[in-house]
Design an enzyme around this catalytic site. Structure first.
Site, PDB file in Angstrom:
ATOM      1  N   ASP A  41      13.199 -65.279  21.702  1.00 60.02           N
ATOM      2  CA  ASP A  41      12.297 -64.500  22.542  1.00 60.02           C
ATOM      3  C   ASP A  41      12.609 -63.004  22.465  1.00 60.02           C
ATOM      4  O   ASP A  41      12.288 -62.240  23.378  1.00 60.02           O
ATOM      5  CB  ASP A  41      12.371 -64.972  23.993  1.00 60.02           C
ATOM      6  CG  ASP A  41      13.779 -64.857  24.570  1.00 60.02           C
ATOM      7  OD1 ASP A  41      14.715 -64.575  23.794  1.00 60.02           O
ATOM      8  OD2 ASP A  41      13.929 -65.051  25.792  1.00 60.02           O
ATOM      9  N   HIS A 245      17.746 -49.839  -3.591  1.00 59.95           N
ATOM     10  CA  HIS A 245      17.431 -50.071  -2.177  1.00 59.95           C
ATOM     11  C   HIS A 245      18.564 -50.823  -1.479  1.00 59.95           C
ATOM     12  O   HIS A 245      18.333 -51.693  -0.631  1.00 59.95           O
ATOM     13  CB  HIS A 245      16.112 -50.833  -2.038  1.00 59.95           C
ATOM     14  CG  HIS A 245      14.916 -50.013  -2.396  1.00 59.95           C
ATOM     15  ND1 HIS A 245      13.663 -50.553  -2.600  1.00 59.95           N
ATOM     16  CD2 HIS A 245      14.777 -48.678  -2.583  1.00 59.95           C
ATOM     17  CE1 HIS A 245      12.813 -49.593  -2.902  1.00 59.95           C
ATOM     18  NE2 HIS A 245      13.464 -48.446  -2.896  1.00 59.95           N
ATOM     19  N   ASP A 262      20.929 -42.148   1.463  1.00 61.93           N
ATOM     20  CA  ASP A 262      19.484 -41.909   1.512  1.00 61.93           C
ATOM     21  C   ASP A 262      19.061 -42.228   2.940  1.00 61.93           C
ATOM     22  O   ASP A 262      19.002 -43.391   3.333  1.00 61.93           O
ATOM     23  CB  ASP A 262      18.792 -42.811   0.491  1.00 61.93           C
ATOM     24  CG  ASP A 262      17.301 -42.528   0.343  1.00 61.93           C
ATOM     25  OD1 ASP A 262      16.707 -41.957   1.272  1.00 61.93           O
ATOM     26  OD2 ASP A 262      16.734 -42.895  -0.708  1.00 61.93           O
ATOM     27  N   ASP A 273      13.113 -37.618   4.506  1.00 64.67           N
ATOM     28  CA  ASP A 273      13.639 -38.536   3.488  1.00 64.67           C
ATOM     29  C   ASP A 273      14.558 -37.742   2.554  1.00 64.67           C
ATOM     30  O   ASP A 273      14.087 -37.103   1.615  1.00 64.67           O
ATOM     31  CB  ASP A 273      12.474 -39.161   2.717  1.00 64.67           C
ATOM     32  CG  ASP A 273      12.914 -40.203   1.705  1.00 64.67           C
ATOM     33  OD1 ASP A 273      14.115 -40.517   1.656  1.00 64.67           O
ATOM     34  OD2 ASP A 273      12.049 -40.696   0.956  1.00 64.67           O
ATOM     35  N   HIS A 352      13.069 -45.114 -11.776  1.00 67.00           N
ATOM     36  CA  HIS A 352      12.025 -44.864 -10.771  1.00 67.00           C
ATOM     37  C   HIS A 352      11.307 -43.553 -11.095  1.00 67.00           C
ATOM     38  O   HIS A 352      11.715 -42.812 -11.995  1.00 67.00           O
ATOM     39  CB  HIS A 352      12.610 -44.836  -9.353  1.00 67.00           C
ATOM     40  CG  HIS A 352      13.684 -43.814  -9.143  1.00 67.00           C
ATOM     41  ND1 HIS A 352      13.420 -42.471  -8.970  1.00 67.00           N
ATOM     42  CD2 HIS A 352      15.036 -43.932  -9.063  1.00 67.00           C
ATOM     43  CE1 HIS A 352      14.560 -41.813  -8.771  1.00 67.00           C
ATOM     44  NE2 HIS A 352      15.554 -42.680  -8.841  1.00 67.00           N
ATOM     45  N   HIS A 356       7.327 -39.341  -4.140  1.00 64.99           N
ATOM     46  CA  HIS A 356       6.188 -39.992  -3.481  1.00 64.99           C
ATOM     47  C   HIS A 356       5.681 -39.070  -2.388  1.00 64.99           C
ATOM     48  O   HIS A 356       6.365 -38.142  -1.932  1.00 64.99           O
ATOM     49  CB  HIS A 356       6.616 -41.342  -2.890  1.00 64.99           C
ATOM     50  CG  HIS A 356       7.856 -41.271  -2.035  1.00 64.99           C
ATOM     51  ND1 HIS A 356       7.847 -40.826  -0.725  1.00 64.99           N
ATOM     52  CD2 HIS A 356       9.153 -41.570  -2.304  1.00 64.99           C
ATOM     53  CE1 HIS A 356       9.079 -40.865  -0.227  1.00 64.99           C
ATOM     54  NE2 HIS A 356       9.892 -41.311  -1.174  1.00 64.99           N
ATOM     55  N   HIS A 363       6.856 -43.626   2.502  1.00 65.39           N
ATOM     56  CA  HIS A 363       6.046 -43.652   1.288  1.00 65.39           C
ATOM     57  C   HIS A 363       4.605 -43.534   1.776  1.00 65.39           C
ATOM     58  O   HIS A 363       3.932 -44.532   2.026  1.00 65.39           O
ATOM     59  CB  HIS A 363       6.271 -44.938   0.498  1.00 65.39           C
ATOM     60  CG  HIS A 363       7.621 -45.007  -0.136  1.00 65.39           C
ATOM     61  ND1 HIS A 363       8.056 -46.100  -0.855  1.00 65.39           N
ATOM     62  CD2 HIS A 363       8.643 -44.123  -0.186  1.00 65.39           C
ATOM     63  CE1 HIS A 363       9.290 -45.893  -1.302  1.00 65.39           C
ATOM     64  NE2 HIS A 363       9.659 -44.699  -0.892  1.00 65.39           N
ATOM     65  N   GLU A 386      13.023 -36.416  -6.257  1.00 66.88           N
ATOM     66  CA  GLU A 386      14.260 -37.200  -6.184  1.00 66.88           C
ATOM     67  C   GLU A 386      14.676 -37.816  -7.526  1.00 66.88           C
ATOM     68  O   GLU A 386      14.691 -39.044  -7.672  1.00 66.88           O
ATOM     69  CB  GLU A 386      14.128 -38.303  -5.125  1.00 66.88           C
ATOM     70  CG  GLU A 386      12.856 -39.144  -5.240  1.00 66.88           C
ATOM     71  CD  GLU A 386      12.797 -40.238  -4.203  1.00 66.88           C
ATOM     72  OE1 GLU A 386      13.719 -41.084  -4.144  1.00 66.88           O
ATOM     73  OE2 GLU A 386      11.805 -40.249  -3.442  1.00 66.88           O
ATOM     74  N   TYR A 390      21.618 -43.722 -12.844  1.00 69.00           N
ATOM     75  CA  TYR A 390      22.346 -44.885 -12.355  1.00 69.00           C
ATOM     76  C   TYR A 390      22.929 -45.608 -13.565  1.00 69.00           C
ATOM     77  O   TYR A 390      22.186 -46.207 -14.354  1.00 69.00           O
ATOM     78  CB  TYR A 390      21.415 -45.801 -11.560  1.00 69.00           C
ATOM     79  CG  TYR A 390      20.539 -45.044 -10.587  1.00 69.00           C
ATOM     80  CD1 TYR A 390      20.966 -44.762  -9.300  1.00 69.00           C
ATOM     81  CD2 TYR A 390      19.281 -44.559 -10.989  1.00 69.00           C
ATOM     82  CE1 TYR A 390      20.170 -44.041  -8.425  1.00 69.00           C
ATOM     83  CE2 TYR A 390      18.484 -43.834 -10.122  1.00 69.00           C
ATOM     84  CZ  TYR A 390      18.933 -43.570  -8.837  1.00 69.00           C
ATOM     85  OH  TYR A 390      18.153 -42.843  -7.981  1.00 69.00           O
ATOM     86  N   ARG A 408      21.643 -39.733  -6.896  1.00 69.14           N
ATOM     87  CA  ARG A 408      20.276 -39.303  -6.609  1.00 69.14           C
ATOM     88  C   ARG A 408      20.350 -38.080  -5.698  1.00 69.14           C
ATOM     89  O   ARG A 408      21.201 -38.012  -4.804  1.00 69.14           O
ATOM     90  CB  ARG A 408      19.469 -40.426  -5.945  1.00 69.14           C
ATOM     91  CG  ARG A 408      18.011 -40.075  -5.713  1.00 69.14           C
ATOM     92  CD  ARG A 408      17.141 -41.298  -5.397  1.00 69.14           C
ATOM     93  NE  ARG A 408      17.508 -42.003  -4.175  1.00 69.14           N
ATOM     94  CZ  ARG A 408      18.086 -43.196  -4.164  1.00 69.14           C
ATOM     95  NH1 ARG A 408      18.432 -43.800  -5.296  1.00 69.14           N
ATOM     96  NH2 ARG A 408      18.372 -43.792  -3.006  1.00 69.14           N
ATOM     97  N   GLU A 410      17.650 -35.823  -3.410  1.00 68.60           N
ATOM     98  CA  GLU A 410      16.260 -35.879  -2.927  1.00 68.60           C
ATOM     99  C   GLU A 410      16.033 -34.852  -1.831  1.00 68.60           C
ATOM    100  O   GLU A 410      16.803 -34.753  -0.879  1.00 68.60           O
ATOM    101  CB  GLU A 410      15.959 -37.282  -2.390  1.00 68.60           C
ATOM    102  CG  GLU A 410      14.584 -37.447  -1.795  1.00 68.60           C
ATOM    103  CD  GLU A 410      14.355 -38.836  -1.242  1.00 68.60           C
ATOM    104  OE1 GLU A 410      13.191 -39.238  -1.091  1.00 68.60           O
ATOM    105  OE2 GLU A 410      15.360 -39.533  -0.960  1.00 68.60           O
TER     106      GLU A 410
END
Length: 441
Positions: A41, A245, A262, A273, A352, A356, A363, A386, A390, A408, A410
């Site tokens: 619940d 991710h 990130d 972001d 990637h 975006h 996004h 970004e 890798y 990365r 960004e």
């Protein structure tokens, strides 16, 4: 401290701007989000549907917006949860129909449990109905039921909508271009997020866990009055940074590794972001520094290229060119630059795209093509830049000294009349800045 937010006159302007693009005998339906069960619940924290909030500023579940362009008496209608003193003891204040009129400036409002009887009269004579088809099965079924009832009453002179039109292309094109009030919110969200990243660099040391850096960032947001992150934070130490991710955030941070964070705050429904990558012990190794400075070189070049008239995809292609050339110079790729780009050899390390759209959704909505071509950047668009590299820990194509490094960088960019504004530029990102900050701490 008072922070920028979107006020009711802005929501009214948006509704009018949307209706001005539609036929006078049309109607628009947008549904609010519903509470979502977490387990048993317990429910997840409520977050309003972005399209619904964009047009109303109304932050309650189980509501529905109806716009009736050209209707002299009632153009803006809200259906909402009714006032219920007993339920409000358990679940908190509800505006109710009266509050929708007084506080959210609706021309008319009814309890949501009366929608089936009220909406039939309101849709009578509206030939075209706009809504986001295919996104909400319950709403799809509900609309079909209403239309069937209206058709059955056609012999009584009732005129149901005869055309259903996808709302998304019109509304999402509006959301793509940020107004001054939105830009101010996004500036503040960017600055707050930059401060949180800076703080994470200052406290980081070997032996900490990824979740402790995550907690530092969310604590900084909460102490500034914002409980919500714009998305689940990524804190990846060592080879975890190579998982794009990664959100487990449960591993120890090791001496000699990099850590990639990130993370961004959500302020009044607008996302920041930011990604920063830095050494756990405060000093880059030679290999880490070489790859880091290559990624930074690509990012700086791409940011400088962000200006009105430049096609969206040109920014990505520039990142590919800079990174591939750098990988060649470092010996991670071998061959001719043009050939390597043509066959996509860089995708082993850069899988990637450059960024975006950014706005109410991290996004964000908005098309990347226009008339089948990559759309040119225009003032008011907000986006991320970004680039990353890798090197998987099991990558046999490179020397062992490069493996397990993920980087990365960004930032959030607003396209202006003559170039762009970096909304997140106070977060350190050069090697010298990062090492000096961590040494002082």
């Amino acid at each position: 401290m008072m922070r920028a937010r979107i006020e009711q006159p802005v929501f009214a302007q948006r509704r009018q701007a949307l209706m001005a693009q539609l036929p006078q005998d049309s109607a628009v339906l947008v549904a609010a989000a519903r509470m979502q069960p977490r387990n048993s619940d317990v429910e997840f924290p409520f977050r309003q549907n972005s399209d619904f909030y964009y047009l109303t500023g109304f932050d309650e579940p189980d509501a529905l917006l109806l716009l009736l362009p050209g209707n002299e008496d009632v153009e803006y209608v809200l259906f909402c949860l009714d006032k219920d003193p007993v339920m409000e003891i358990w679940h908190g204040f509800r505006a109710g129909p009266e509050g929708c009129v007084s506080d959210y400036h609706a021309d008319g409002a009814w309890p949501i449990d009366r929608i089936d009887e009220q909406i039939l009269d309101l849709l009578d004579g509206r030939t075209r109905l706009y809504y986001s088809m295919g996104h909400d099965e319950e709403l799809d079924r509900q609309i079909q039921t209403w239309l069937n009832v209206l058709r059955e009453r056609s012999r009584q002179g009732i005129k149901p909508p005869t055309e259903l039109v996808q709302l998304d292309p019109i509304l999402h094109e509006m959301r793509l271009f940020k107004q001054a009030s939105e830009v101010e919110v996004m500036r503040e969200a960017g600055e707050l997020s930059a401060q949180a990243h800076t703080r994470a660099m200052q406290i980081c040391e070997p032996g900490m866990h990824e979740y402790q850096l995550e907690a530092t960032i969310t604590h900084h947001f909460a102490m500034a009055g914002h409980r919500q992150c714009a998305y689940p934070s990524i804190v990846g130490g060592g080879s975890n940074a190579c998982v794009l991710h990664y959100t487990e955030n449960n591993q120890p941070l090791k001496d000699g590794d990099l850590v990639l964070i990130d993370a961004g705050v959500e302020q009044d429904y607008y996302a920041a972001d930011i990604t920063r990558t830095f050494p756990v012990n405060g000093r880059f190794s030679p290999e880490q520094k070489a790859l880091y400075e290559l990624v930074l070189k690509a990012q700086i070049a791409c940011i400088e290229a962000c200006k009105p008239g430049v096609p969206w995809n040109d920014i990505h292609e520039l990142s590919v060119e800079v990174l591939t050339e750098g990988l060649l110079e470092l010996g991670l790729l071998k061959g001719q630059l043009e050939d390597l780009i043509e066959v996509g050899a860089y995708r082993d390390f850069y899988m990637h795209r450059i960024g975006h759209w950014l706005g109410m959704d991290v996004h964000d909505v908005g098309s990347y093509r226009k008339d089948n071509d990559w759309r040119p950047l225009e003032p008011g668009m907000a986006m991320t830049v970004e680039p990353g590299l890798y090197i998987a820990p099991d990558c046999k194509k490179v020397d062992a000294r490069w493996r397990g490094i993920g980087i990365r960088i960004e930032d959030n960019i607003l396209i202006t009349d003559d170039g762009c504004e970096v909304l997140t530029d106070s977060a350190p990102k050069t090697v010298a800045e990062i090492e000096a900050l961590m040494a002082e701490a």
